[in-house]
Design a protein around this motif. Sequence first.
Motif, short mmCIF file in Angstrom:
data_model
loop_
_atom_site.label_atom_id
_atom_site.label_comp_id
_atom_site.label_asym_id
_atom_site.label_seq_id
_atom_site.Cartn_x
_atom_site.Cartn_y
_atom_site.Cartn_z
N ALA A 355 0.69 -1.38 -0.19
CA ALA A 355 0.04 0.27 -0.16
C ALA A 355 1.10 1.37 0.01
CB ALA A 355 -1.33 -0.21 1.44
N ASN A 356 2.19 0.80 -0.63
CA ASN A 356 3.40 1.94 -0.72
C ASN A 356 3.37 2.75 0.78
OD1 ASN A 356 3.54 1.79 -3.43
ND2 ASN A 356 2.10 3.13 -3.80
N LEU A 357 3.31 1.81 1.67
CA LEU A 357 2.89 2.51 3.34
C LEU A 357 4.38 2.22 4.25
CD1 LEU A 357 -0.28 1.88 4.58
CD2 LEU A 357 0.66 4.37 3.91
N LYS A 358 5.56 2.76 4.61
CA LYS A 358 6.82 2.07 5.64
C LYS A 358 6.53 1.39 6.44
CE LYS A 358 8.91 6.60 3.08
NZ LYS A 358 9.70 7.33 3.57
N ALA A 359 7.33 -0.05 6.50
CA ALA A 359 7.28 -1.14 7.11
C ALA A 359 9.16 -1.40 7.39
CB ALA A 359 6.29 -1.64 7.29
N THR A 360 9.78 -1.34 8.19
CA THR A 360 11.07 -2.76 8.63
C THR A 360 10.89 -3.44 10.04
OG1 THR A 360 12.31 -0.52 9.53
CG2 THR A 360 11.95 -0.62 7.50
N TYR A 361 11.86 -4.19 9.66
CA TYR A 361 11.89 -5.33 11.48
C TYR A 361 13.03 -5.81 11.10
CZ TYR A 361 11.91 -9.82 13.62
OH TYR A 361 11.98 -10.57 14.57
N SER A 362 13.58 -5.15 12.26
CA SER A 362 15.28 -5.10 12.19
C SER A 362 15.57 -5.37 14.17
CB SER A 362 15.37 -3.51 12.21
OG SER A 362 16.81 -3.46 12.83
N ASN A 363 16.04 -6.49 14.09
CA ASN A 363 16.61 -5.93 15.80
C ASN A 363 15.11 -6.70 16.43
OD1 ASN A 363 19.14 -6.34 15.11
ND2 ASN A 363 18.94 -3.80 15.58
N ASN A 364 14.39 -7.67 16.35
CA ASN A 364 13.13 -7.94 17.08
C ASN A 364 11.96 -6.84 17.08
OD1 ASN A 364 14.17 -10.60 17.13
ND2 ASN A 364 14.65 -10.24 19.12
N ASN A 365 12.32 -5.30 16.61
CA ASN A 365 11.29 -4.52 16.38
C ASN A 365 11.10 -3.84 14.60
OD1 ASN A 365 12.32 -4.29 19.01
ND2 ASN A 365 13.98 -2.54 18.43
N LEU A 366 9.40 -3.99 15.49
CA LEU A 366 8.60 -3.81 13.69
C LEU A 366 8.90 -2.17 13.85
CD1 LEU A 366 6.35 -4.62 11.92
CD2 LEU A 366 4.66 -4.76 13.53
N ILE A 367 8.84 -1.81 13.15
CA ILE A 367 9.03 -0.15 12.72
C ILE A 367 8.05 0.27 12.02
CG2 ILE A 367 10.21 2.23 12.00
CD1 ILE A 367 12.90 -0.23 13.53
N ILE A 368 7.28 1.11 12.18
CA ILE A 368 6.83 1.93 11.41
C ILE A 368 5.81 3.49 11.34
CG2 ILE A 368 3.88 1.58 10.13
CD1 ILE A 368 4.90 -1.10 10.94
N GLN A 369 6.62 4.01 9.86
CA GLN A 369 6.52 5.09 9.56
C GLN A 369 5.29 5.71 9.54
OE1 GLN A 369 9.47 6.77 10.61
NE2 GLN A 369 10.57 5.11 10.71
N GLY A 370 4.95 6.79 10.06
CA GLY A 370 3.18 6.93 9.24
C GLY A 370 3.40 7.77 8.24
N PHE A 371 2.46 7.95 7.81
CA PHE A 371 2.04 8.46 6.26
C PHE A 371 0.52 9.43 7.38
CE2 PHE A 371 -0.26 9.85 3.11
CZ PHE A 371 0.76 10.29 1.77
N HIS A 372 0.77 10.75 7.75
CA HIS A 372 -0.70 11.89 7.86
C HIS A 372 -0.15 12.91 7.38
CE1 HIS A 372 -2.57 12.78 11.62
NE2 HIS A 372 -1.94 13.63 11.04
N VAL A 373 -1.27 12.80 6.26
CA VAL A 373 -1.63 13.69 6.26
C VAL A 373 -3.63 14.13 5.82
CG1 VAL A 373 0.24 14.59 4.18
CG2 VAL A 373 -2.46 13.15 3.78
#
Length: 435
Positions: A355-373
């Motif tokens: 969905a062109n949204l940003k998410a990564t998994y690193s060192n057992n952490n789930l990281i979501i970069q919010g799209f906010h407009v």
Amino acid sequence: MKAVIKGCKANFDIITTVPGDKSISHRSLIIGTIPKGVYTIENYAMSEDCKTTIEVLKSLGVSIVSHENKLLVNSPGVYEFHKDVEILDCKNSGTTARLISGLICGANIKTKLIGDESLSKRPMGRVIDPLEVMGGNIYDFKGTLPIRFEKNRGLTSIEYELPVPSAQVKSAVLIAGFLSNGVTKVIEPIPTRDHTENLFKFLGARVEKCGDKISIENSPIICKDIIVPADPSSASFLICAALLGHNIKLTVQNVLLNESRKTYIDILKAMGASIEIVGKGIVNNEPVGDLVVYSSELKGVKIEHHIIPSIIDEIPVLSVVAAFAAGETVFQGVEELKVKESDRVEGIVKNLRKANLKATYSNNNLIIQGFHVEGETSTEGSVSIETNNDHRIAMAFAILAMKLKATIIIDNWDCSEISFPDSKTYFSKFMNFMK
């Protein structure tokens, strides 16, 4: 069957409830049938997983008559269960498999526990290890289902520290401990949901908690009628849909408000969600009430590792919400998500990126970069969601329709029935199902 979802409906004031809580429904049968007697269960969750528990208990000799979501249960008592059952099929239900393992060992039943392809990949060693220490007689065990249980010489009590925070493991040990000689103690450094302890207490068992240690011993208990509150995990999908909507007010009635189950509400409030909790009392040792939710502008938060066990079921839908919150959201230490019905970490990251949204998994952490407009994202056309037959992935990603211009295609909506019966009816209050 696929679900094709386009846009969101213009609902402004929605009052609803959701089916009964799955965790309490499982326990109302598995623990409720230990004493001999007749009782009723109101608002039993008729999800596929909870139906599996009904069939397993019937195979063990319990009479269960259902009328819609009400059960009439007639139990011969655990020591009069069938002692030699060829196969108990747990299908896709991890709760059934793990909790019934404690009951099988404690009741000295010979059987073979099996499951479907998905469940047969999930780890069972964390349950079987303490049961073997207690005297369970288990053969040909290779870490997962199938598992063969043979007759044993009776269980002895243990003191056991949970190696991972798991309410299912804790419950299996407590059930087996209740059916053993002596006092069994479970130490949980990180608290998990306490429905097993609450139900045992409601039925009259001697259960004590001191710090991080829970003690249980065999003691007289009786059958009692049980009312199952609405499932807060199912409610989470509707709550998050309302938060992502525009000018929506949602009231979800008679929801379970156990402290170990409403952590996700505290997280949403920390993100800026407008949610009111209206307490309505205690039902079989569990608090219940209404949740009133308003569409809200949200911000990212950091969710620390020790909180994860309390929101393990809600992380998929919280991840979708986080994708539309201002800033970054971090879920620390989510490795347990990789061994659920599917690898949910992979499912979250892959489908958000679709969905062109940003998410990564690193060192057992789930990281979501919010799209906010204000308004919608740039994603158009259609977004095809791969569920891997995981009910929580399917429902979590349905609520993308509250924000995206794109048509959302869920590859297998039917899997939602595993935990949320008639889910399409509830979701249709918010979204337009095209097929």
